[in-house]
Structures are given as structure tokens and as C-alpha cells.
Design a protein around this motif. Structure first.
Motif, PDB file in Angstrom:
ATOM      1  N   ARG A   1      44.552   0.758  27.636  1.00 25.84           N
ATOM      2  CA  ARG A   1      44.057   0.683  26.259  1.00 25.84           C
ATOM      3  C   ARG A   1      44.989  -0.170  25.404  1.00 25.84           C
ATOM      4  NH1 ARG A   1      45.100   2.678  21.487  1.00 25.84           N
ATOM      5  NH2 ARG A   1      46.838   3.921  22.288  1.00 25.84           N
ATOM      6  N   ARG A   2      46.282   0.001  25.599  1.00 25.39           N
ATOM      7  CA  ARG A   2      47.239  -0.766  24.812  1.00 25.39           C
ATOM      8  C   ARG A   2      47.220  -2.243  25.186  1.00 25.39           C
ATOM      9  NH1 ARG A   2      52.979   1.980  24.009  1.00 25.39           N
ATOM     10  NH2 ARG A   2      53.031   0.183  22.573  1.00 25.39           N
ATOM     11  N   VAL A   3      46.916  -2.558  26.432  1.00 27.03           N
ATOM     12  CA  VAL A   3      46.760  -3.956  26.829  1.00 27.03           C
ATOM     13  C   VAL A   3      45.585  -4.578  26.088  1.00 27.03           C
ATOM     14  CG1 VAL A   3      46.112  -5.496  28.735  1.00 27.03           C
ATOM     15  CG2 VAL A   3      47.850  -3.736  29.090  1.00 27.03           C
ATOM     16  N   ARG A   4      44.455  -3.866  26.064  1.00 31.07           N
ATOM     17  CA  ARG A   4      43.276  -4.375  25.350  1.00 31.07           C
ATOM     18  C   ARG A   4      43.567  -4.564  23.873  1.00 31.07           C
ATOM     19  NH1 ARG A   4      40.781  -0.421  28.649  1.00 31.07           N
ATOM     20  NH2 ARG A   4      40.655   1.009  26.865  1.00 31.07           N
ATOM     21  N   GLU A   5      44.240  -3.600  23.274  1.00 27.95           N
ATOM     22  CA  GLU A   5      44.561  -3.707  21.854  1.00 27.95           C
ATOM     23  C   GLU A   5      45.531  -4.856  21.587  1.00 27.95           C
ATOM     24  OE1 GLU A   5      46.004   0.058  20.585  1.00 27.95           O
ATOM     25  OE2 GLU A   5      43.992   0.946  20.383  1.00 27.95           O
ATOM     26  N   GLY A   6      46.484  -5.045  22.505  1.00 26.70           N
ATOM     27  CA  GLY A   6      47.429  -6.141  22.338  1.00 26.70           C
ATOM     28  C   GLY A   6      46.750  -7.494  22.378  1.00 26.70           C
ATOM     29  N   LEU A   7      45.820  -7.659  23.304  1.00 29.72           N
ATOM     30  CA  LEU A   7      45.071  -8.917  23.380  1.00 29.72           C
ATOM     31  C   LEU A   7      44.196  -9.111  22.146  1.00 29.72           C
ATOM     32  CD1 LEU A   7      43.975  -8.918  27.131  1.00 29.72           C
ATOM     33  CD2 LEU A   7      45.648 -10.436  26.067  1.00 29.72           C
ATOM     34  N   GLU A   8      43.533  -8.028  21.722  1.00 28.61           N
ATOM     35  CA  GLU A   8      42.650  -8.129  20.556  1.00 28.61           C
ATOM     36  C   GLU A   8      43.432  -8.492  19.296  1.00 28.61           C
ATOM     37  OE1 GLU A   8      39.347  -8.300  18.206  1.00 28.61           O
ATOM     38  OE2 GLU A   8      39.569  -8.371  20.389  1.00 28.61           O
ATOM     39  N   HIS A   9      44.671  -8.045  19.200  1.00 31.07           N
ATOM     40  CA  HIS A   9      45.515  -8.423  18.059  1.00 31.07           C
ATOM     41  C   HIS A   9      45.640  -9.939  17.968  1.00 31.07           C
ATOM     42  CE1 HIS A   9      49.013  -8.753  15.404  1.00 31.07           C
ATOM     43  NE2 HIS A   9      49.569  -9.506  16.333  1.00 31.07           N
ATOM     44  N   TRP A  10      45.876 -10.589  19.111  1.00 27.94           N
ATOM     45  CA  TRP A  10      46.023 -12.042  19.112  1.00 27.94           C
ATOM     46  C   TRP A  10      44.678 -12.743  18.971  1.00 27.94           C
ATOM     47  CZ3 TRP A  10      50.541 -13.915  18.091  1.00 27.94           C
ATOM     48  CH2 TRP A  10      51.689 -13.197  18.443  1.00 27.94           C
ATOM     49  N   HIS A  11      43.630 -12.178  19.570  1.00 24.76           N
ATOM     50  CA  HIS A  11      42.294 -12.761  19.375  1.00 24.76           C
ATOM     51  C   HIS A  11      41.929 -12.762  17.889  1.00 24.76           C
ATOM     52  CE1 HIS A  11      40.916 -13.510  23.437  1.00 24.76           C
ATOM     53  NE2 HIS A  11      41.204 -12.285  23.828  1.00 24.76           N
ATOM     54  N   THR A  12      42.242 -11.669  17.210  1.00 24.66           N
ATOM     55  CA  THR A  12      41.943 -11.569  15.783  1.00 24.66           C
ATOM     56  C   THR A  12      42.654 -12.668  15.002  1.00 24.66           C
ATOM     57  OG1 THR A  12      41.635  -9.178  15.947  1.00 24.66           O
ATOM     58  CG2 THR A  12      42.057 -10.061  13.768  1.00 24.66           C
ATOM     59  N   LEU A  13      43.895 -12.932  15.363  1.00 27.31           N
ATOM     60  CA  LEU A  13      44.651 -13.984  14.681  1.00 27.31           C
ATOM     61  C   LEU A  13      44.032 -15.350  14.915  1.00 27.31           C
ATOM     62  CD1 LEU A  13      47.255 -14.975  13.177  1.00 27.31           C
ATOM     63  CD2 LEU A  13      48.281 -15.218  15.448  1.00 27.31           C
ATOM     64  N   PHE A  14      43.756 -15.673  16.182  1.00 27.54           N
ATOM     65  CA  PHE A  14      43.281 -17.013  16.504  1.00 27.54           C
ATOM     66  C   PHE A  14      41.811 -17.234  16.145  1.00 27.54           C
ATOM     67  CE2 PHE A  14      46.899 -16.708  19.621  1.00 27.54           C
ATOM     68  CZ  PHE A  14      47.706 -17.617  18.952  1.00 27.54           C
ATOM     69  N   ARG A  15      41.046 -16.170  15.998  1.00 29.72           N
ATOM     70  CA  ARG A  15      39.672 -16.318  15.502  1.00 29.72           C
ATOM     71  C   ARG A  15      39.648 -16.680  14.028  1.00 29.72           C
ATOM     72  NH1 ARG A  15      38.173 -11.424  18.442  1.00 29.72           N
ATOM     73  NH2 ARG A  15      38.477 -10.311  16.482  1.00 29.72           N
ATOM     74  N   GLY A  16      40.776 -16.476  13.354  1.00 27.51           N
ATOM     75  CA  GLY A  16      40.841 -16.754  11.926  1.00 27.51           C
ATOM     76  C   GLY A  16      40.546 -15.560  11.065  1.00 27.51           C
ATOM     77  N   ASP A  17      40.418 -14.363  11.680  1.00 30.33           N
ATOM     78  CA  ASP A  17      40.070 -13.169  10.910  1.00 30.33           C
ATOM     79  C   ASP A  17      41.183 -12.737   9.964  1.00 30.33           C
ATOM     80  OD1 ASP A  17      37.799 -13.260  12.391  1.00 30.33           O
ATOM     81  OD2 ASP A  17      38.207 -11.478  13.597  1.00 30.33           O
ATOM     82  N   LYS A  18      42.412 -13.188  10.205  1.00 26.62           N
ATOM     83  CA  LYS A  18      43.534 -12.808   9.346  1.00 26.62           C
ATOM     84  C   LYS A  18      43.893 -13.895   8.339  1.00 26.62           C
ATOM     85  CE  LYS A  18      45.705  -9.504  12.486  1.00 26.62           C
ATOM     86  NZ  LYS A  18      46.961  -9.087  13.155  1.00 26.62           N
ATOM     87  N   GLY A  19      42.974 -14.849   8.164  1.00 27.16           N
ATOM     88  CA  GLY A  19      43.186 -15.879   7.153  1.00 27.16           C
ATOM     89  C   GLY A  19      43.758 -17.181   7.672  1.00 27.16           C
ATOM     90  N   LYS A  20      44.214 -17.209   8.915  1.00 26.21           N
ATOM     91  CA  LYS A  20      44.717 -18.452   9.485  1.00 26.21           C
ATOM     92  C   LYS A  20      43.546 -19.408   9.736  1.00 26.21           C
ATOM     93  CE  LYS A  20      49.154 -17.529   9.984  1.00 26.21           C
ATOM     94  NZ  LYS A  20      50.226 -18.341   9.363  1.00 26.21           N
ATOM     95  N   PRO A  21      43.755 -20.709   9.513  1.00 26.65           N
ATOM     96  CA  PRO A  21      42.653 -21.669   9.688  1.00 26.65           C
ATOM     97  C   PRO A  21      42.415 -22.041  11.146  1.00 26.65           C
ATOM     98  CG  PRO A  21      44.610 -22.817   8.929  1.00 26.65           C
ATOM     99  CD  PRO A  21      44.968 -21.343   8.957  1.00 26.65           C
ATOM    100  N   TYR A  22      42.373 -21.059  12.038  1.00 25.38           N
ATOM    101  CA  TYR A  22      42.092 -21.299  13.450  1.00 25.38           C
ATOM    102  C   TYR A  22      40.649 -20.906  13.732  1.00 25.38           C
ATOM    103  CZ  TYR A  22      47.218 -20.887  13.427  1.00 25.38           C
ATOM    104  OH  TYR A  22      48.544 -21.012  13.132  1.00 25.38           O
ATOM    105  N   ARG A  23      40.147 -21.277  14.906  1.00 24.89           N
ATOM    106  CA  ARG A  23      38.784 -20.899  15.259  1.00 24.89           C
ATOM    107  C   ARG A  23      38.579 -20.975  16.763  1.00 24.89           C
ATOM    108  NH1 ARG A  23      35.344 -25.298  16.181  1.00 24.89           N
ATOM    109  NH2 ARG A  23      36.333 -27.330  15.849  1.00 24.89           N
TER     110      ARG A  23
END
Length: 262
Positions: free
Chosen positions: A206-228
């Protein structure tokens, strides 16, 4: 004898069309229809109200966040214009070898990195992911394992096999505050050890999945970063089995939690 004079009957009702029963009925019906039109709330009226509320909310959010957000910090992909532009351009599919050319060394190409098979465009941060950047080693490759272990030099690979071990507890060693001598702790039965291992393994995954999702969220741009997100890595069937299985890097081994419920 004088002839009788004709006198109109004063009590005779008027024959004026405006005073006829049928005319009165028509007037009442017309008035009722006008009232209905005035009182009727149409779908168009509802849309106008919703549009007004939306505009007011966006304006208030803009002022409250000092111009940084029109959506109160909520930043899903469908609110970002760059995502819609990306949909129009289509999804890219690259092999790992092709992905390597998008590491920022060619200024005519965007800067891509991949995470567990998903490709992201990070061209907006050339100082971070471009040549000479602090995280340039992530550009042009899928280093999902390193994102979890923190071993950036050793784990630049998408191979996640065994990485869940870094979240699985180990018994405390002599000298540790939680260490107990064999006679001081209750020995678990074989079944209890098996159940504990299964429970800890589920939690680690579960923690592996959450760890990956943390970075996916960043790179998808959900945290305000201009990535996609721009596409997917294409790999042949059985690619993972062809890689040599890795042991946990030293930093990940040292970060493993210590078991307390002995």
C-alpha cells in the motif's frame, strides 16, 4: 288621449362586448398566462444564475489567493489549458531507447521523464531536469525505483520488484531501545508469524502505491506545477524478467522501520 312615449329600460344590461361573459373569461385567461410567464423559472434562468455564481467564485478565489488560482487551489487536469492542448496533439508512445533522446540535450525536443511507464513533460523546468539541473538524471528515463528508495545513482530503473521490503519492519537488534532478550518476549507460533508477515506485506505494498501516486500527482500538474502527462512507455512482453533482480540499496535498507509488537 296622448300616445305613450317610449322610454329605454334603465335596468336593461348593456350589450357592450367588453362586458360580455365571454370577454371577461378571455381577460382572466390572458392575465393568468402573463402571471405564469412572469413566475416561470426556466432552464436558461438557472444557467444564468449558475454562471453568475461561478464567475463570483472565480473572482473571489483570484483575490483570496493573490492571483494564483481561480479554483481555490483545486487544480484537476480539465482546468488546465495545456492538458487540452496535449489532447489535441495526441498521446506519445516511446520505447525506453527513444525516451532517452528526450533528456534535454537536444533543445529542439521537449524534456520527458517517465514514472512506472507513464511519460510526463517537464520542459517547463529546464533548470531542474535539463542538462546541469539537480534532477537531470531523471530526464529521458523511467527511474520509478529511485523515486521510492531515494537511491538516485543506483536505482535509475523502472524495476520495482522487492522495493516493498523497504517498508516492512525488521526485528530490533541488540542495543536498540526496543530490543528484548529471547526470554523477555513472547515467541509467536508459525501461524502467527505467517499472519503478521501477510499483514505487513499488504501494508508495505500500500505504501509503495501511495509513494508512486505522490509523484504521479506532482507530474500530472495537480499540485500546481506546469507539468503534464503526454503518453506511455512501450515495452516488449516479459521485459521485466529479463532484468537482473535488484537488492535494496543501502539507504533503503537503513530506512526500514523497526518492529515493536514482538
Amino acid at each position: 288621449m296622448s300616445s305613450a312615449r317610449y322610454r329605454p329600460n334603465a335596468s336593461r344590461p348593456s350589450d357592450s362586448p367588453s362586458d360580455s361573459p365571454s370577454s371577461t373569461t378571455k381577460n382572466v385567461a390572458t392575465t393568468t398566462e402573463e402571471d405564469d410567464r412572469r413566475n416561470k423559472f426556466t432552464i436558461l434562468d438557472a444557467l444564468r444564475v449558475l454562471a453568475g455564481v461561478l464567475i463570483l467564485s472565480c473572482g473571489t478565489s483570484y483575490l483570496a489567493t493573490s492571483g494564483s488560482s481561480l479554483t481555490w487551489g483545486y487544480n484537476p487536469w480539465w482546468t488546465r489549458a495545456r492538458e487540452w492542448k496535449g489532447l489535441l496533439r495526441g498521446t506519445v508512445h516511446l520505447t525506453d531507447a527513444q525516451l532517452a533522446t528526450y533528456d534535454g540535450t537536444d533543445p529542439s525536443l521537449p524534456i520527458y521523464l517517465a514514472l512506472n511507464g507513464t511519460i510526463y513533460d517537464v520542459s517547463s523546468s529546464p533548470g531542474t531536469y535539463g542538462p546541469g539541473g539537480s534532477y537531470h538524471f531523471f530526464a529521458g528515463r523511467d527511474a520509478a525505483r529511485a523515486f521510492l528508495t531515494g537511491c538516485f545513482a543506483e536505482d535509475q530503473t523502472p524495476d520495482l520488484r522487492g522495493v516493498e521490503l523497504m517498508y516492512m519492519p525488521i526485528d530490533p537488534e541488540p542495543g536498540h531501545p526496543d530490543y528484548k532478550e529471547p526470554g523477555e518476549r513472547r515467541e509467536l507460533s508459525k501461524g502467527e508469524r505467517k499472519n503478521r508477515h501477510a499483514r505487513e506485506l499488504r501494508e508495505a505494498r500500500r505504501r509503495v502505491r501511495e509513494g508512486l501516486e505522490h509523484w504521479h500527482t506532482l507530474f500530472r500538474g495537480d499540485k500546481g506545477k506546469p507539468y503534464r502527462r503526454v503518453g506511455e512507455v512501450v515495452r516488449e512482453e516479459g521485459w521485466l524478467e529479463k532484468l537482473e533482480k535488484r537488492e535494496l540499496c543501502e539507504e533503503a535498507r537503513k530506512a526500514r522501520p523497526v518492529r515493536k509488537d514482538l
